[in-house]
Enzyme design. Structure first.
Site, PDB file in Angstrom:
ATOM      1  N   SER A  15       0.772  -1.107  -0.091  1.00  0.00           N
ATOM      2  CA  SER A  15      -0.123  -0.066   0.070  1.00  0.00           C
ATOM      3  C   SER A  15       0.984   1.434  -0.076  1.00  0.00           C
ATOM      4  O   SER A  15       0.386   2.141  -0.690  1.00  0.00           O
ATOM      5  CB  SER A  15      -0.878  -0.108   1.088  1.00  0.00           C
ATOM      6  OG  SER A  15      -0.210   0.080   2.356  1.00  0.00           O
ATOM      7  N   MET A  92      10.684  -6.634   4.374  1.00  0.00           N
ATOM      8  CA  MET A  92      10.869  -7.212   5.782  1.00  0.00           C
ATOM      9  C   MET A  92      12.122  -8.385   5.843  1.00  0.00           C
ATOM     10  O   MET A  92      11.944  -9.436   6.527  1.00  0.00           O
ATOM     11  CB  MET A  92       9.326  -8.135   6.016  1.00  0.00           C
ATOM     12  CG  MET A  92       8.180  -7.371   5.918  1.00  0.00           C
ATOM     13  SD  MET A  92       8.333  -5.739   7.067  1.00  0.00           S
ATOM     14  CE  MET A  92       7.974  -6.282   8.647  1.00  0.00           C
ATOM     15  N   ASN A 109      13.883   4.151   4.772  1.00  0.00           N
ATOM     16  CA  ASN A 109      12.950   3.046   5.247  1.00  0.00           C
ATOM     17  C   ASN A 109      11.770   3.975   5.812  1.00  0.00           C
ATOM     18  O   ASN A 109      11.719   4.842   6.166  1.00  0.00           O
ATOM     19  CB  ASN A 109      13.362   2.411   6.404  1.00  0.00           C
ATOM     20  CG  ASN A 109      12.683   1.175   6.711  1.00  0.00           C
ATOM     21  OD1 ASN A 109      11.841   0.530   6.056  1.00  0.00           O
ATOM     22  ND2 ASN A 109      12.394   0.847   8.062  1.00  0.00           N
ATOM     23  N   HIS A 111       8.776   3.195   8.866  1.00  0.00           N
ATOM     24  CA  HIS A 111       8.518   2.344   9.926  1.00  0.00           C
ATOM     25  C   HIS A 111       7.224   2.668  10.696  1.00  0.00           C
ATOM     26  O   HIS A 111       7.135   4.025  10.910  1.00  0.00           O
ATOM     27  CB  HIS A 111       9.620   2.353  10.876  1.00  0.00           C
ATOM     28  CG  HIS A 111       9.426   1.350  12.142  1.00  0.00           C
ATOM     29  ND1 HIS A 111       9.693   0.012  12.070  1.00  0.00           N
ATOM     30  CD2 HIS A 111       9.163   1.517  13.250  1.00  0.00           C
ATOM     31  CE1 HIS A 111       9.365  -0.571  13.005  1.00  0.00           C
ATOM     32  NE2 HIS A 111       9.320   0.070  13.926  1.00  0.00           N
ATOM     33  N   ASP A 145      21.897  -0.683  12.387  1.00  0.00           N
ATOM     34  CA  ASP A 145      20.775  -0.951  13.345  1.00  0.00           C
ATOM     35  C   ASP A 145      19.314  -0.903  12.774  1.00  0.00           C
ATOM     36  O   ASP A 145      18.733  -0.210  11.988  1.00  0.00           O
ATOM     37  CB  ASP A 145      20.928  -0.388  14.546  1.00  0.00           C
ATOM     38  CG  ASP A 145      22.107  -0.343  15.371  1.00  0.00           C
ATOM     39  OD1 ASP A 145      22.817  -1.348  15.026  1.00  0.00           O
ATOM     40  OD2 ASP A 145      22.723   0.663  16.118  1.00  0.00           O
ATOM     41  N   GLU A 176       1.274   7.123   6.747  1.00  0.00           N
ATOM     42  CA  GLU A 176       2.361   6.676   5.919  1.00  0.00           C
ATOM     43  C   GLU A 176       2.421   6.823   4.711  1.00  0.00           C
ATOM     44  O   GLU A 176       3.222   7.370   3.976  1.00  0.00           O
ATOM     45  CB  GLU A 176       2.440   5.064   6.098  1.00  0.00           C
ATOM     46  CG  GLU A 176       2.829   4.642   7.558  1.00  0.00           C
ATOM     47  CD  GLU A 176       3.116   3.245   7.753  1.00  0.00           C
ATOM     48  OE1 GLU A 176       3.858   2.347   6.682  1.00  0.00           O
ATOM     49  OE2 GLU A 176       2.375   2.475   8.681  1.00  0.00           O
TER      50      GLU A 176
HETATM   51  C1  GAR Z   1       3.849  -0.497   6.565  1.00  0.00           C
HETATM   52  O1  GAR Z   1       3.210  -0.521   8.038  1.00  0.00           O
HETATM   53  C2  GAR Z   1       5.434  -0.346   7.016  1.00  0.00           C
HETATM   54  O2  GAR Z   1       5.649   0.864   7.849  1.00  0.00           O
HETATM   55  C3  GAR Z   1       5.869  -1.728   7.770  1.00  0.00           C
HETATM   56  O3  GAR Z   1       5.178  -2.799   6.913  1.00  0.00           O
HETATM   57  C4  GAR Z   1       3.923  -2.141   6.284  1.00  0.00           C
HETATM   58  C5  GAR Z   1       3.876  -2.638   5.073  1.00  0.00           C
HETATM   59  O4  GAR Z   1       2.787  -2.135   4.378  1.00  0.00           O
HETATM   60  N1  GAR Z   1       7.219  -1.652   7.519  1.00  0.00           N
HETATM   61  C6  GAR Z   1       7.965  -2.321   8.721  1.00  0.00           C
HETATM   62  O5  GAR Z   1       7.189  -2.687   9.920  1.00  0.00           O
HETATM   63  C7  GAR Z   1       9.419  -2.191   8.434  1.00  0.00           C
HETATM   64  N2  GAR Z   1      10.100  -2.343   9.919  1.00  0.00           N
HETATM   65  P1  GAR Z   1       2.274  -2.161   2.724  1.00  0.00           P
HETATM   66  O6  GAR Z   1       3.057  -3.156   2.237  1.00  0.00           O
HETATM   67  O7  GAR Z   1       1.089  -1.843   2.685  1.00  0.00           O
HETATM   68  O8  GAR Z   1       2.976  -0.906   2.353  1.00  0.00           O
END
Ligand code: GAR
Length: 204
Positions: A15, A92, A109, A111, A145, A176
């Site tokens: 998304s 991920m 990134n 988060h 990190d 986001e």
């Molecule tokens: C999002 O909330 C992103 O911030 C998170 O995974 C989701 C992906 O959603 N990322 C992390 O947790 C990285 N540490 P999406 O595939 O719908 O964009």
């Protein structure tokens, strides 16, 4: 003016990728997506990229003996696509120091927490458990990190008494989708610099 060639790395739903695709669809936007790469061949985000007519690659980490050889294959694809900037959007896989330093200051990134609070997984559950009044999301430069590095943009949302992990995640995700394209715009416009380990955003 040339648009900043940007690659997006995903693992799933995509998304955030969609928000970036939508922003880049405007010819006046200063960045363009040159590659969408997933470590999961079945990721729904790849279909979003395909629907938008963007180049896609699946590089399954399972096909490599170790992180370094997987990352070498990822870097090869990024360079072949001419990527000048790499955005992690729900990617991920933990990245090694070698990959992070190769793409130093060109690797971003997003988060789903107000870093440095709640790095890692299950951020919303942990935020609710901790009883915070504000949750949110962070766009940041990647450092070795996990979920650490100079912050570019953050957005906060208020936590309500009846929030669940799902309701909070949905409200944060909305933010986001706003701040990731906005961060990309600022970077592509040359308005983001790092000084003394901290980000300076011009006009912020
Ligand atoms: C999002 O909330 C992103 O911030 C998170 O995974 C989701 C992906 O959603 N990322 C992390 O947790 C990285 N540490 P999406 O595939 O719908 O964009």
């Amino acid at each position: 003016m040339a648009r900043l060639k940007t690659a997006v790395l995903i693992s799933g739903h995509g998304s955030n990728l969609q928000a970036l695709i939508d922003a880049c669809a405007d010819p006046a936007f200063p960045a363009e997506i040159c590659l969408v790469l997933s470590n999961k061949p079945g990721a729904a985000g790849l279909d979003r990229a395909k629907a938008a007519g963007l180049p896609i690659k699946a590089v399954s980490h399972r096909e490599f003996a170790d992180r370094e050889s997987f990352e070498a294959a990822v870097s090869f694809e990024l360079e072949a696509a001419g990527a000048e900037l790499v955005l992690l959007a729900g990617f991920m896989r933990v990245l090694t120091e070698g990959f992070v330093s190769k793409w130093q200051d060109r690797l971003i990134n997003i988060h789903p927490s107000l870093l440095p609070a709640f790095p890692g997984l299950d951020t919303h559950a942990r935020a609710l458990e901790a009883g915070v009044a504000q949750a949110g999301c962070t766009v940041h430069f990647v450092r070795a990190d996990v979920d650490a590095g100079p912050t570019i943009l953050q957005a906060a949302v208020s936590v309500t008494n009846d929030d669940t992990e799902e309701s909070l995640a949905a409200r944060v995700l909305e933010q986001e989708h706003k701040i990731y394209p906005e961060a990309l715009r600022l970077i592509a416009d040359g308005k983001v610099t790092i000084s003394d380990g901290k980000v300076i955003v011009e006009d912020a």
